[in-house]
Design a protein around this motif. Structure first.
Motif, mmCIF file in Angstrom:
data_model
loop_
_atom_site.group_PDB
_atom_site.id
_atom_site.type_symbol
_atom_site.label_atom_id
_atom_site.label_comp_id
_atom_site.label_asym_id
_atom_site.label_seq_id
_atom_site.Cartn_x
_atom_site.Cartn_y
_atom_site.Cartn_z
ATOM 1 N N UNK B 243 0.984 -1.376 -0.093
ATOM 2 C CA UNK B 243 -0.137 -0.015 0.092
ATOM 3 C C UNK B 243 1.204 1.330 -0.020
ATOM 4 N N UNK B 244 2.025 1.141 0.541
ATOM 5 C CA UNK B 244 2.812 2.153 0.595
ATOM 6 C C UNK B 244 3.417 2.871 -1.126
ATOM 7 N N UNK B 245 3.484 1.945 -1.364
ATOM 8 C CA UNK B 245 3.650 1.771 -2.959
ATOM 9 C C UNK B 245 2.899 2.864 -3.803
ATOM 10 N N UNK B 246 1.970 1.747 -4.282
ATOM 11 C CA UNK B 246 0.916 2.234 -4.409
ATOM 12 C C UNK B 246 0.272 4.006 -4.033
ATOM 13 N N UNK B 247 0.037 3.806 -2.875
ATOM 14 C CA UNK B 247 0.423 5.496 -2.973
ATOM 15 C C UNK B 247 1.088 6.501 -2.558
ATOM 16 N N UNK B 248 2.376 6.018 -2.919
ATOM 17 C CA UNK B 248 3.779 7.468 -3.613
ATOM 18 C C UNK B 248 3.513 6.712 -5.466
ATOM 19 N N UNK B 249 2.354 5.751 -5.392
ATOM 20 C CA UNK B 249 2.223 6.278 -7.159
ATOM 21 C C UNK B 249 3.614 5.235 -8.137
ATOM 22 N N UNK B 250 4.036 4.300 -6.938
ATOM 23 C CA UNK B 250 4.920 3.625 -7.696
ATOM 24 C C UNK B 250 4.986 2.171 -7.420
ATOM 25 N N UNK B 302 -2.506 -4.137 -0.251
ATOM 26 C CA UNK B 302 -2.694 -4.453 1.307
ATOM 27 C C UNK B 302 -2.303 -3.208 2.396
ATOM 28 N N UNK B 303 -2.538 -2.663 3.075
ATOM 29 C CA UNK B 303 -2.339 -1.606 3.806
ATOM 30 C C UNK B 303 -2.592 -2.098 5.078
ATOM 31 N N UNK B 304 -1.357 -0.771 5.839
ATOM 32 C CA UNK B 304 -1.451 -0.155 7.313
ATOM 33 C C UNK B 304 -2.602 0.813 7.278
ATOM 34 N N UNK B 305 -2.207 1.083 8.169
ATOM 35 C CA UNK B 305 -3.788 2.387 8.950
ATOM 36 C C UNK B 305 -2.952 3.430 7.899
ATOM 37 N N UNK B 310 -4.476 7.107 3.355
ATOM 38 C CA UNK B 310 -3.889 7.660 2.119
ATOM 39 C C UNK B 310 -4.378 7.358 1.186
ATOM 40 N N UNK B 311 -4.968 6.245 1.242
ATOM 41 C CA UNK B 311 -5.640 5.777 -0.044
ATOM 42 C C UNK B 311 -6.758 5.941 -0.154
ATOM 43 N N UNK B 312 -7.513 6.578 0.913
ATOM 44 C CA UNK B 312 -9.657 6.039 0.829
ATOM 45 C C UNK B 312 -9.441 5.105 1.351
#
Lengths: 478, 461
Positions: B243-250, B302-305, B310-312
């Motif tokens: 989810x971190x890569x997803x929210x930063x566009x990478x 997959x996401x943490x909180x 950030x991704x809604x």
């Protein structure tokens, strides 16, 4: 406050349980880290760990037990358990295990620290990271991130041979990156390196890095990379910036000269080494310009210490002299197995991990040139800077690296920016092709180097400077 | 004190020190790990540790801090709480605080059955001895490990969860001249491992790998054994389903898009009946089976909180503090689903193939390579998961559906995403196994028959 008593209790318990040698390290560590993204601090984390790790030798079997508790009773239990584990090790047989003889050391050592990171207000640290990430965003980054980390470690080491050493090592460092997102790619630029810069120093190191002065530049470069031409494929003259040279040294020299790898002790995981002990002192590793030292005494370098984690004092030693392989990274048992008479490079990741052969500061001695002179002397080549990817085979022979940015070099001048630069080679051939080396040494270091099972992370130092290599294959792509 | 008691005690101290407005969560994690390493068929390292970590996250007055410690006594916990309160007061304002996990199921985790022998160095030595004996004279190297994990989570919003997890792994290579063969497996207990079977498999591979031939670099059809597929899955998770890569566009992930071959279905499932891992994460979010790719269509990440905020999206229970450089979110127990229903075991076969399910895929290859393992894989381009690395522990030429010759190791540069793209997957094995992946994870994978893999050079230059 001293914890020699707990360490002594652990050693005595191991001896009482049948060990013929034992040592124990009590360790107390405080850590602090902060991460910011796009102008906001995302994470502030502090940690404190304390415990004892005991190593016992029964017959030719090693055992190690750690407990995250500081009491003499817990230390005694750990000492007894270490001896029991060692006995189980010995049931499979194997070669005799012994240690090279070293005089028992009694001493105390502390790293230098001009500005204790603990005295710098969190708000100051947060303002720095939030500010540089905001500036990078304003400069064109889609994602801007920055971080700092600090470690404050006190240790007390006792061995059954009479060692009694305490150390206080403070480490600190920071770094930042800017990422630009395109339609089908992302490009990243970092400062001061892909992994940040760390040292056995205080907050003064972070201040010296002057992150704000580089925040906009890295953002602009990341965005420009999205439309830069691809690094061409082929064979060319390659100039590596100092930071990438530090990775080159780490992967193709530092790990290759680890004696445990050479002896096959890491065969199943990290791998072995292409170096054969029988050729120590005669094997040509690289060009005559290549001089690599193992030096844990460099003030402020991240791999520096007073004593390693089995009590050997820090001593500088040659690894490669005039291009010839002359030294290894060793511990007392691996040195004995190899018939060598020196150790001094055994370290552990905290109290709960077994000390093992690790790099301290493995780096280049300065060459006779400057980067400006190297570029001016190059008719046709590519300059690559700042590591983006690293891969090397299990014998530390075949490597492929990528960097964040490249530049054409034409007729002695820097030309167009190039994206996705990569280069590949075979270690001794590559190092033999080095024909120019800069004198501009910087004590680079890595905040993370994985080895061992269970995994251990170390922070090795790699003094390095820009250098030039001939006939290198570049532009490898999928 | 049990982790659950430590968590409750810590929360009481937080309430007393910081008042009712404080939002706090406590994760207590006791780990007993033991690992026996061997090289040249003898044990050379043998370690154990027993450490409890208390992790307190405190959000107070719009500011957040995380403090972590190993002391669990009254004085240690008080010092931890005092440090958290003081640090939070001085911390920068946290503009992205995602809040705490709310009360609700699961109220308790899976209770792992744990045998006394899982702590016993003699029992680990027994597994190693069985592995080495099965090598029939070849030198062996590797490790046997056990991990027992007792964890509890509590927060000021009223959520409490606790659970246990056990894992055991045996991972070893046999060496025959310059050839190496590998076998590795993970299980929920030491008794679930079979050192003799794994040793025999490693030895068969090593013996089948002697006198390798050189092969010209190029694009080849491949059969990746589960040990190599584990690397592919792990890196797809690290760079794409994170989810971190997803929210930063990478990240490559585009939910709803057909990004993979229809034969590919990937789930993250730490809660299945024989899955590994805890049923909740370090933020107390309950885990469930999560669809990441269904018949080639990307479903989610997959996401943490924080990444969820950030991704809604909703947090998925994948906050992680174990994986180096993970940025606080990581997949838990990735499964690439095998073709057909999962079968508990498949027969061994003669030759280098890991088992009959791999041999089935080999039989369908006219001209290609059988790949045992990948080594030192690193991304050149995280977005397309373009990875360089090397083959290791056994590589063979396949011609006419048969393994014909061992091949010297090769370096590859390959987009893992493209390797599994629509039309690129020619076969999926019928048997999936649990194999260690990355540095600390375990994934469940079958073998794969892929249309193309790009080898860019020999490992010796």
């Amino acid at each position: 406050m001293s914890h020699f008593d707990e360490a002594q209790a652990a050693v005595e318990a191991a001896l009482a349980a049948g060990a013929r040698y034992a040592d124990a390290r009590v360790l107390h560590r405080r850590t602090e880290s902060m991460q910011a993204r796009d102008g906001d601090v995302e994470r502030l984390e502090r940690g404190e760990s304390a415990g004892v790790g005991v190593r016992a030798l029964v017959g030719s079997g090693w055992g190690f037990q750690a407990v995250g508790e500081l009491s003499t009773a817990a230390a005694r239990r750990a000492g007894s358990a270490a001896a029991a584990i060692a006995r189980a090790s010995a049931t499979l047989g194997g070669p005799p295990v012994d240690l090279i003889t070293t005089p028992p050391r009694v001493g105390s050592w502390a790293s230098g620290c001009a500005v204790d990171p603990a005295t710098v207000p969190l708000s100051t640290k947060g303002d720095l990271l939030a500010g540089v990430t905001a500036a990078s965003r304003a400069g064109g980054a889609d994602v801007a991130e920055a971080t700092y980390q600090t470690w404050d470690t006190r240790s007390w080491f006792v061995s059954s041979e009479g060692h009694r050493i305490d150390q206080h090592i403070r480490e600190c460092g920071a770094g930042m990156s800017a990422t630009a997102v395109g339609d089908s790619q992302t490009q990243r630029r970092s400062y001061p390196s892909a992994f940040g810069r760390y040292g056995t120093r205080g907050w003064d190191l972070v201040t010296e890095l002057d992150l704000p002065a580089h925040a906009e530049r890295i953002a602009e470069e990341a965005r420009a990379l999205l439309t830069a031409p691809l690094c061409p494929a082929g064979e060319t003259t390659l100039i590596l910036g100092g930071e990438q040279m530090s990775l080159q040294i780490h992967e193709s020299v530092g790990h290759a000269i680890e004696l445990d790898r050479i002896l096959g002790w890491e065969a199943a995981f990290a791998g072995t080494s292409w170096l054969e002990l029988g050729r120590l002192g005669s094997l040509r590793f690289g060009a005559p310009l290549m001089n690599i030292t193992i030096d844990p005494t460099i003030p402020g370098a991240v791999g520096s210490f007073g004593y390693d984690d089995e009590g050997s004092p820090a001593i500088a030693r040659d690894a490669v002299r005039d291009g010839i392989w002359v030294g290894v990274l060793a511990g007392r048992d691996s040195a004995r197995a190899a018939g060598l008479d020196y150790a001094g490079n055994v370290r552990a990741d905290g109290f709960a991990r077994l000390p093992m052969v690790r790099m301290s500061n493995v780096g280049l001695e300065p060459g006779p040139h400057t980067l400006e002179e190297i570029i001016a002397a190059t008719d046709d080549g590519i300059l690559m800077e700042t590591n983006r990817s690293y891969s090397i085979d299990d014998r530390r022979l075949n490597f492929q690296f990528g960097t964040e940015i490249g530049y054409e070099v034409k007729n002695g001048r820097l030309g167009r920016m190039l994206r996705n630069p990569t280069y590949t080679g075979i270690s001794p051939r590559f190092w033999a092709s080095m024909d120019m080396l800069s004198s501009e040494i910087v004590p680079y270091g890595l905040p993370i180097c994985g080895k061992g099972q269970p995994l251990q992370l170390a922070r090795p130092g790699h003094p390095a400077a820009p250098a030039r290599f001939r006939n290198v294959r570049v532009g490898v792509r999928g | 004190m049990r982790p659950a008691d430590v968590a409750a005690r810590t929360l009481d101290l937080v309430r007393a020190a910081a008042g009712p407005a404080a939002e706090a969560e406590v994760a207590v994690d006791r780990r007993r790990t033991a690992l026996t390493r061997f090289a040249a068929s003898a044990v050379h390292q043998n370690v154990a540790d027993d450490t409890t970590t208390v992790r307190l996250q405190l959000h107070l007055g719009g500011r957040t801090t995380i403090v972590q410690g190993t002391a669990t006594g009254a004085a240690g916990l008080r010092a931890l709480v005092d440090d958290a309160v003081a640090t939070a007061a001085a911390a920068p304002v946290d503009a992205t605080w995602p809040g705490l996990a709310r009360p609700g199921p699961p109220s308790g985790g899976r209770t792992a059955r744990r045998s006394a022998e899982d702590d016993d160095p003699v029992a680990r030595a027994g597994q190693v001895r069985a592995f080495v004996a099965a090598l029939d004279g070849l030198p062996g190297a590797g490790f046997c490990s056990t991990r027992h994990h007792t964890a509890a989570y509590a927060n000021t919003a009223g959520r409490f969860v606790a659970g246990t997890d056990t894992q055991a792994t045996l991972d070893g290579v046999a060496r025959c001249g310059t050839a190496e063969g590998v076998a590795r497996a993970s299980s929920s207990s030491l008794a679930g491992l079979d050192g003799a079977r794994l040793g025999a498999r490693a030895a068969a591979k090593a013996r089948a790998g002697t006198d390798p031939v050189d092969l010209a670099p190029g694009r080849y059809q491949v059969v990746l054994e589960p040990t190599a597929v584990a690397d592919v899955l792990w890196l797809l998770g690290y760079f794409g389903f994170d989810g971190r890569a997803y929210t930063r566009g990478s990240s490559f992930a585009e939910p709803g898009a057909r990004q993979f071959d229809p034969a590919i279905t990937i789930v993250d499932d730490p809660v299945g009946p024989d899955s590994l891992g805890l049923p909740f994460d370090v933020e107390g979010t309950g885990r469930r089976r999560l669809d990441l790719v269904t018949a080639g269509v990307t479903r989610g990440v997959v996401h943490n909180r924080r990444t969820a905020r950030s991704a809604g999206a909703d947090a998925t229970g994948h906050a992680d503090t174990d994986i180096p450089l993970s940025g606080g979110v990581a997949t838990a127990h990735l499964h690439l689903l095998p073709a057909g229903p999962r079968c508990a075991a498949v027969p061994e076969v003669d030759g280098p193939a890991a088992d009959a399910a791999v041999a089935d895929l080999v039989g369908a290859v006219t001209d290609g390579l059988l790949v045992t393992d990948h080594f030192y894989t690193r991304a050149l381009d995280p977005r397309a998961v373009v990875v360089t690395g090397l083959t290791r522990n056994g590589l063979w030429r396949i011609e006419g559906g048969r393994v014909t010759a061992p091949v010297r190791n090769l370096r590859f540069t390959q987009s893992y995403l493209r390797a599994l793209a629509p039309g690129a997957v020619l076969g999926v094995g019928r048997h999936a196994v649990d194999v260690p992946a990355g540095l600390t994870a375990v994934v469940r994978a079958p073998a794969l028959h892929l249309a193309e893999w790009n080898y860019t050079g020999g490992s010796d230059g």
